[in-house]
Write a protein that holds these residues in place. Structure first.
Motif, PDB file in Angstrom:
ATOM      1  N   UNK B 151      52.437 -22.685  27.895  1.00  9.77           N
ATOM      2  CA  UNK B 151      51.520 -23.632  28.544  1.00  9.77           C
ATOM      3  C   UNK B 151      51.226 -23.176  29.962  1.00  9.77           C
ATOM      4  N   UNK B 152      49.968 -23.178  30.321  1.00 14.47           N
ATOM      5  CA  UNK B 152      49.588 -22.877  31.706  1.00 14.47           C
ATOM      6  C   UNK B 152      49.104 -24.159  32.375  1.00 14.47           C
ATOM      7  N   UNK B 153      49.392 -24.273  33.655  1.00 16.55           N
ATOM      8  CA  UNK B 153      48.866 -25.375  34.465  1.00 16.55           C
ATOM      9  C   UNK B 153      48.076 -24.754  35.611  1.00 16.55           C
ATOM     10  N   UNK B 154      46.872 -25.228  35.818  1.00 17.76           N
ATOM     11  CA  UNK B 154      46.042 -24.758  36.933  1.00 17.76           C
ATOM     12  C   UNK B 154      45.828 -25.916  37.898  1.00 17.76           C
ATOM     13  N   UNK B 155      46.040 -25.626  39.174  1.00 18.40           N
ATOM     14  CA  UNK B 155      45.852 -26.621  40.223  1.00 18.40           C
ATOM     15  C   UNK B 155      44.554 -26.312  40.967  1.00 18.40           C
ATOM     16  N   UNK B 156      43.659 -27.270  41.015  1.00 13.40           N
ATOM     17  CA  UNK B 156      42.370 -27.078  41.692  1.00 13.40           C
ATOM     18  C   UNK B 156      42.355 -27.982  42.932  1.00 13.40           C
ATOM     19  N   UNK B 157      42.583 -27.384  44.101  1.00 10.28           N
ATOM     20  CA  UNK B 157      42.478 -28.160  45.345  1.00 10.28           C
ATOM     21  C   UNK B 157      41.018 -28.559  45.522  1.00 10.28           C
TER      22      UNK B 157
END
Lengths: 220, 220
Positions: B151-157
């Motif tokens: 599983x990948x998690x991407x954080x978009x500020x």
């Protein structure tokens, strides 16, 4: 029926078993949803605008104020991507990992063209109104020449498309099946509520039958 | 509370009175919706992918299979546009022209970054699960190291954002008010139905209280 060819643009890569390329499936999703999301590129930057849509054969119709950014950009023939998504259920697996959503998603690629022909534009506006509320076009006050001018319609011929659909129960791992965790679906229902008359509605105007029929009906 | 600056990127041009730039309004819409639409650019072509989202302060979190196109592209720091849209009612004016939809729409701009820190990733997955079904994380079988890796998690500020909202009754022209046409709102309601147990659910496992509470609750 059209079958679109899976290419680098529209191929469903992740979980290809969920992919569909026939127009019957794709258009069924397009027609089921109230709104779509249109994306386009300006100076390398992606933009999304949510908007109402309709369909005319192998084309998606968009409309808006003639001066609006979406109409100006989409009408100028730049590449567009249009997504339509209907969510049907939350999927609760025994494991967090296998949690999911049952959904129907259509993604369409094409370029827009301003509809200049007055009769075609008129028909498109009728199509929008009737998609929103079947029976409304004949009842409401129809557009004046000034309103027609203020409204733009963009026709996007579908060059390529695909659908992605998840249905059915959770897909838990064999070794999790006996865990004491409830698993199943939580259905998502989109329905229309009771019509709310405008505060300034003249007295003695009943809710029309075509609207009464929509009460409780589902969007998808 | 953050107030985003209206720029060429996020300014609501069409009907500017409907525009909002404060984080309270924008995040309220982001949090109210089950899914978002993420758009990105590849070779000048716009793409949209619908997906689940969560929020952590001034960032939108996305997740998916580590090998998925969205995670690879979004995690690589390319510009993204994320749209969240909630539809509240059909707006039936006396004139076709003034028909509309009551909606709440948030559009967010930013760039993604893969979340590599294991604890931060774990917290993000908890946040996703709890946004979907409050109470589920503690009940379901939590991720294994292999599942975490898959599983990948991407954080978009959030660099910039705006909201656009329409509420209230139809805005008919003065001269149409006395037409004998029903006008008002047709509310759109998104609710959860009765939980449907998985066909292979072991006997004696009741629907948990946290799920029972969601029945009839609205998404928005």
């Amino acid at each position: 029926m059209t079958t679109y060819t899976p290419t680098d643009q529209n191929r469903v890569r992740r979980l290809p078993k969920r992919g569909h390329y026939d127009s019957e499936t794709i258009y069924g999703i397009v027609d089921a949803a109230l709104i779509c999301h249109v994306s386009f590129v300006q100076d390398g930057q992606p933009f999304i605008i949510p908007t109402l849509h309709a369909r005319d054969g192998d084309a998606i119709l968009l409309h808006g104020a003639s001066t609006s950014r979406l109409m100006l950009h989409a009408g100028a023939g730049h590449p567009l991507c249009i997504a339509v998504t209907v969510t049907d259920a939350l999927v609760l697996a025994r494991s967090v990992f296998h949690h999911s959503v049952n959904y129907r998603s259509a993604v369409v690629f094409g370029r827009g063209e301003l509809v200049e022909d007055e009769a075609e534009k008129w028909n498109a506006l009728e199509r929008f109104t009737e998609k929103l509320i079947p029976g409304r076009w004949a009842d409401a006050r129809q557009p004046t020449p000034v309103e027609m001018k203020a409204t733009a319609v963009v026709r996007v011929e579908i060059e390529n498309a695909s659908a992605k659909i998840r249905t059915g129960p959770p897909g838990d791992d064999e070794e999790d099946l006996l865990l004491p965790v409830w698993s199943g679906l939580l259905p998502i229902q989109t329905t229309f509520g009771q019509p709310e008359p405008a505060p300034d509605l003249a007295t003695g105007i009943a809710v029309p039958d075509y609207l009464r029929r929509m009460f409780g009906a589902t969007e998808g």
